[in-house]
Design an enzyme around this catalytic site. Structure first.
Site, PDB file in Angstrom:
ATOM      1  N   SER A   1       7.757  41.858  56.761  1.00 21.44           N
ATOM      2  CA  SER A   1       6.636  41.394  55.959  1.00 21.44           C
ATOM      3  C   SER A   1       5.322  41.950  56.515  1.00 21.44           C
ATOM      4  O   SER A   1       5.163  43.167  56.605  1.00 21.44           O
ATOM      5  CB  SER A   1       6.647  39.862  55.903  1.00 21.44           C
ATOM      6  OG  SER A   1       5.752  39.386  54.936  1.00 21.44           O
TER       7      SER A   1
ATOM      8  N   ARG B   1      -0.131  26.673  51.172  1.00 22.03           N
ATOM      9  CA  ARG B   1       1.115  27.098  51.807  1.00 22.03           C
ATOM     10  C   ARG B   1       2.272  27.026  50.818  1.00 22.03           C
ATOM     11  O   ARG B   1       3.134  27.914  50.784  1.00 22.03           O
ATOM     12  CB  ARG B   1       1.399  26.210  53.014  1.00 22.03           C
ATOM     13  CG  ARG B   1       2.767  26.382  53.642  1.00 22.03           C
ATOM     14  CD  ARG B   1       2.983  27.776  54.181  1.00 22.03           C
ATOM     15  NE  ARG B   1       4.229  27.864  54.938  1.00 22.03           N
ATOM     16  CZ  ARG B   1       4.674  28.969  55.515  1.00 22.03           C
ATOM     17  NH1 ARG B   1       3.970  30.080  55.422  1.00 22.03           N
ATOM     18  NH2 ARG B   1       5.812  28.975  56.180  1.00 22.03           N
TER      19      ARG B   1
ATOM     20  N   ASP C   1      13.741  40.308  46.537  1.00 19.22           N
ATOM     21  CA  ASP C   1      12.368  40.154  47.029  1.00 19.22           C
ATOM     22  C   ASP C   1      11.399  40.531  45.912  1.00 19.22           C
ATOM     23  O   ASP C   1      11.274  41.688  45.543  1.00 19.22           O
ATOM     24  CB  ASP C   1      12.164  41.058  48.251  1.00 19.22           C
ATOM     25  CG  ASP C   1      10.794  40.895  48.902  1.00 19.22           C
ATOM     26  OD1 ASP C   1       9.927  40.205  48.324  1.00 19.22           O
ATOM     27  OD2 ASP C   1      10.597  41.464  49.995  1.00 19.22           O
TER      28      ASP C   1
ATOM     29  N   HIS D   1      12.177  37.252  49.639  1.00 18.18           N
ATOM     30  CA  HIS D   1      11.424  37.915  50.704  1.00 18.18           C
ATOM     31  C   HIS D   1      11.876  37.450  52.085  1.00 18.18           C
ATOM     32  O   HIS D   1      11.850  38.223  53.046  1.00 18.18           O
ATOM     33  CB  HIS D   1       9.928  37.634  50.509  1.00 18.18           C
ATOM     34  CG  HIS D   1       9.051  38.351  51.475  1.00 18.18           C
ATOM     35  ND1 HIS D   1       8.980  39.726  51.542  1.00 18.18           N
ATOM     36  CD2 HIS D   1       8.204  37.887  52.431  1.00 18.18           C
ATOM     37  CE1 HIS D   1       8.123  40.084  52.485  1.00 18.18           C
ATOM     38  NE2 HIS D   1       7.645  38.997  53.044  1.00 18.18           N
ATOM     39  N   ASP D   2      12.289  36.209  52.190  1.00 20.89           N
ATOM     40  CA  ASP D   2      12.716  35.657  53.482  1.00 20.89           C
ATOM     41  C   ASP D   2      14.105  36.119  53.909  1.00 20.89           C
ATOM     42  O   ASP D   2      14.613  35.663  54.939  1.00 20.89           O
ATOM     43  CB  ASP D   2      12.688  34.127  53.442  1.00 20.89           C
ATOM     44  CG  ASP D   2      11.362  33.563  53.933  1.00 20.89           C
ATOM     45  OD1 ASP D   2      10.520  34.349  54.400  1.00 20.89           O
ATOM     46  OD2 ASP D   2      11.172  32.334  53.845  1.00 20.89           O
TER      47      ASP D   2
END
EC number: 2.3.1.31
Length: 372
Positions: free
Chosen positions: A153, A222, A316, A349-350
């Site tokens: 990232s 967040r 992602d 993405h994680d």
């Protein structure tokens, strides 16, 4: 139990020289960097690896600070004896980026020229500025070169910048789930997160007291960001359409499991991260473009002299595979050794944190081809 680096300590180093930023402003000395190291340097100091962290990461990448710590460092699966970044072989370094709140100089730090916290007087930084600060640490540790710089990232952006900025220092780079420039969609998501914070009356234009932060705004900001780290498939798998309590189904304030998760994740974040640091790093992400101050991406990437290893993840949607593929294609057209592995994963993405086993063997093979 898997091998571990054991109990580790975060160290801090102060640098006396001001840092000239990409904006043209100076970040006043002393400039502090927090960092951790794992493993031992070899005799000719040639086995160093720099790990670069993501947006809300820190220097604590592996091991535990105390035996009572519930969780190890954020990339403990990757760093340790016999692991991919084998501390029996490599000397692994991870530092907290400037602009953050994990011990390195950032908006919560004291401005040496005023004696008060920077807050919003802290200068806007770019990923390139983070890397220049890291270079000071590598020089302080007296490492003539690095085996690789590896990160996911925002860490992938830093790895790429290392290749562009310091081609004589890095022997390879490994960007994971990265991009060559931040897309309008990613910027838009960060804009929503910012507005959530700005609209919290406790933010006070960045001049909140640490004990009374804009908790509601940061939690929502967040949560907005966290959605972009997931995927439709992973959310179906984890939450489905389940309610947190069946009798709340027709309660106006009843919650789906996914709502409760986002609320919990946002609230937990308040206790470990500063709001202004969150905003400054979001701005650095928005500004990221490897071609900044170059005539083109080709001109910037032509500076890279080392092999690179790239990973993307099929689900992602924050940094879609095509964005990294574009960089790999340019590198290959320039005759640079760039190896690319698209990974099938449902974790968005994680994925680089959730399923490292899907790509770590490629890293091991790649590192084994490099001279230590």
């Amino acid at each position: 139990m898997e091998p571990s680096v054991g109990i580790v300590k975060t160290r801090h180093i102060d640098f006396n020289g001001d840092l000239r930023l990409e904006s043209g402003r100076l970040l006043a000395a002393p400039i502090t960097l927090a960092y951790e190291t794992y493993g031992q340097l070899n005799a000719d100091r040639s086995n160093g690896i720099l790990v670069t962290h993501a947006w809300t990461g820190d220097a604590h990448a592996a091991g535990r600070h105390t035996p009572e710590d519930r969780k190890p460092g954020w990339w403990d699966d990757m760093i340790g004896p016999g692991k991919v970044l084998d501390t029996n072989r490599y000397f692994v370094i991870c530092s907290n980026v400037i602009g953050s709140c994990g011990g390195s100089t950032g908006p919560t730090s004291i401005n040496p020229r005023t004696g008060r916290p920077y807050n919003l007087s802290f200068p806007v930084i770019m990923v390139r500025d983070m890397v220049r600060a890291q270079k000071r640490l590598i020089d302080h540790l007296d490492l003539p070169s690095l085996v690789t710089v590896i990160g996911g990232s925002m860490g992938a952006m830093q790895a790429l910048e290392w290749g562009v900025l310091f081609p004589d220092t890095v022997r390879s780079i490994i960007p994971i789930a990265g991009t060559g420039r931040t897309s309008p969609m990613a910027i838009a998501l960060n804009a929503l997160a910012r507005q959530a914070i700005f609209n919290d009356p406790m933010w006070k234009k960045g001049n909140y007291r640490p004990e009374h932060p804009p908790a509601d705004g940061l939690a929502l900001g967040r949560a907005i960001g966290h959605i972009s780290f997931l995927s439709n498939a992973s959310m179906h798998l984890k939450f489905g359409r389940r309610f947190s309590a069946r009798d709340g189904m027709f309660d106006f304030f009843g919650q789906f499991e996914v709502e409760r998760y986002l609320e919990y994740n946002g609230r937990a974040f308040i206790d470990r991260f500063d709001t202004n640091a969150f905003l400054y790093l979001a701005k650095a992400l928005d500004l990221y473009d490897v071609a900044w101050n170059y005539d083109s991406r080709e001109q910037a990437l032509d500076r890279i002299q080392c092999p690179s290893l790239w990973f993307t993840f099929s689900s992602d949607w924050l940094y879609p595979p095509q964005e990294a593929e574009d960089i790999v294609n340019i590198l290959q057209k320039l005759g640079k050794p760039a190896e690319y592995h698209p990974i099938q994963s449902d974790y968005g993405h994680d994925s680089f944190l959730v399923e490292p086993e899907k790509f770590t063997h490629h890293i091991t093979e790649f590192l084994n081809r490099l001279t230590v």
